[in-house]
Design an enzyme around this catalytic site. Structure first.
Site, PDB file in Angstrom:
ATOM      1  N   CYS A  34       0.782  -1.334   0.014  1.00  0.00           N
ATOM      2  CA  CYS A  34      -0.107  -0.069   0.138  1.00  0.00           C
ATOM      3  C   CYS A  34       0.822   1.281  -0.066  1.00  0.00           C
ATOM      4  CB  CYS A  34      -1.106   0.135   1.148  1.00  0.00           C
ATOM      5  SG  CYS A  34      -2.011   1.520   1.377  1.00  0.00           S
ATOM      6  N   HIS A  74      -3.731  -0.363  -6.223  1.00  0.00           N
ATOM      7  CA  HIS A  74      -4.168  -1.621  -6.996  1.00  0.00           C
ATOM      8  C   HIS A  74      -4.403  -1.291  -8.346  1.00  0.00           C
ATOM      9  CE1 HIS A  74      -4.734  -3.138  -2.932  1.00  0.00           C
ATOM     10  NE2 HIS A  74      -6.317  -3.147  -2.841  1.00  0.00           N
ATOM     11  N   GLU A  75      -5.118  -0.300  -8.647  1.00  0.00           N
ATOM     12  CA  GLU A  75      -5.343  -0.044 -10.059  1.00  0.00           C
ATOM     13  C   GLU A  75      -4.037   0.292 -10.822  1.00  0.00           C
ATOM     14  OE1 GLU A  75      -8.809   1.291  -7.464  1.00  0.00           O
ATOM     15  OE2 GLU A  75      -6.651   1.360  -7.360  1.00  0.00           O
ATOM     16  N   ASP A 130      -0.392  -5.815   0.201  1.00  0.00           N
ATOM     17  CA  ASP A 130      -1.662  -6.007  -0.594  1.00  0.00           C
ATOM     18  C   ASP A 130      -1.486  -7.193  -1.357  1.00  0.00           C
ATOM     19  OD1 ASP A 130      -3.032  -3.875   0.205  1.00  0.00           O
ATOM     20  OD2 ASP A 130      -1.782  -2.501  -1.244  1.00  0.00           O
ATOM     21  N   VAL A 173       6.194 -13.239 -24.392  1.00  0.00           N
ATOM     22  CA  VAL A 173       6.642 -12.925 -22.997  1.00  0.00           C
ATOM     23  C   VAL A 173       7.744 -14.163 -22.468  1.00  0.00           C
ATOM     24  CG1 VAL A 173       4.871 -13.047 -21.506  1.00  0.00           C
ATOM     25  CG2 VAL A 173       7.186 -11.542 -20.768  1.00  0.00           C
ATOM     26  N   GLU A 174       8.913 -14.018 -22.041  1.00  0.00           N
ATOM     27  CA  GLU A 174       9.423 -15.268 -21.625  1.00  0.00           C
ATOM     28  C   GLU A 174       9.222 -15.264 -20.048  1.00  0.00           C
ATOM     29  OE1 GLU A 174      11.905 -17.568 -19.590  1.00  0.00           O
ATOM     30  OE2 GLU A 174      12.374 -15.377 -18.936  1.00  0.00           O
ATOM     31  N   SER A 175       8.685 -16.605 -19.789  1.00  0.00           N
ATOM     32  CA  SER A 175       7.995 -16.401 -18.364  1.00  0.00           C
ATOM     33  C   SER A 175       8.839 -16.181 -17.268  1.00  0.00           C
ATOM     34  CB  SER A 175       7.333 -18.018 -18.375  1.00  0.00           C
ATOM     35  OG  SER A 175       8.249 -18.981 -18.330  1.00  0.00           O
TER      36      SER A 175
END
Length: 152
Positions: A50, A91-92, A57, A72-74
């Site tokens: 937060c 969060h957003e 969070d 995307v390489e994991s």
């Protein structure tokens, strides 16, 4: 095909100190004919901080994308997501920021993200974002995360 530009896969790599410093690496992808593939990544134990209280969070992140020429390489994605553990953001901002970085790195045909955040102060926050309409003919599974009711 050898991906000699990869710096994290097969190496002792640690998460970056911040999402801004994290490197998202990609590998080539050949789409082929027919409807586009949908690739899903889930991170059921995502954490950030937060930005006001510094308290952790927690979220369940689901990323679906239709790759065009790059995947995307994991391992780099895992390290990128882990770099949020000491990062303070709402969060957003975390959810949309993750999506935008994947889009920037891969230039997919389409991407959507769902950030299912666990409650703090009694209110869960779920954040959704996508780049536009999904590709025609693509199989789009449900996100698979139920509305909060203990989520377990």
């Amino acid at each position: 095909m050898s991906e000699t530009h990869l710096t994290q896969l097969g190496a002792d790599a640690r998460p970056a100190a911040s999402p801004e410093e994290a490197v998202l690496e990609t590998v080539p992808f050949t789409r082929g004919d027919g409807p586009p593939a949908i690739v899903r990544f889930t991170c059921p134990e995502f954490t950030s901080l937060c930005p006001v209280t510094g308290q952790p969070d927690f979220a369940h992140i689901v990323i679906d994308y239709a790759p065009d020429a790059r995947l995307v390489e994991s391992k780099s994605l895992k390290l990128f997501l882990t770099s949020f553990r000491n990062h303070g953001a709402f969060h957003e901002d975390c959810t949309v920021g993750i999506a935008r970085r994947v889009v920037e790195a891969t230039r997919p045909l389409w991407l959507r993200i769902g950030g299912f955040w666990y409650p703090r102060g009694g209110i869960p926050i779920d954040v959704f974002w996508q780049t536009g309409a999904p590709p025609e003919g693509a199989f789009l599974p449900e996100m698979g995360v139920p509305p909060y009711r203990g989520r377990g």
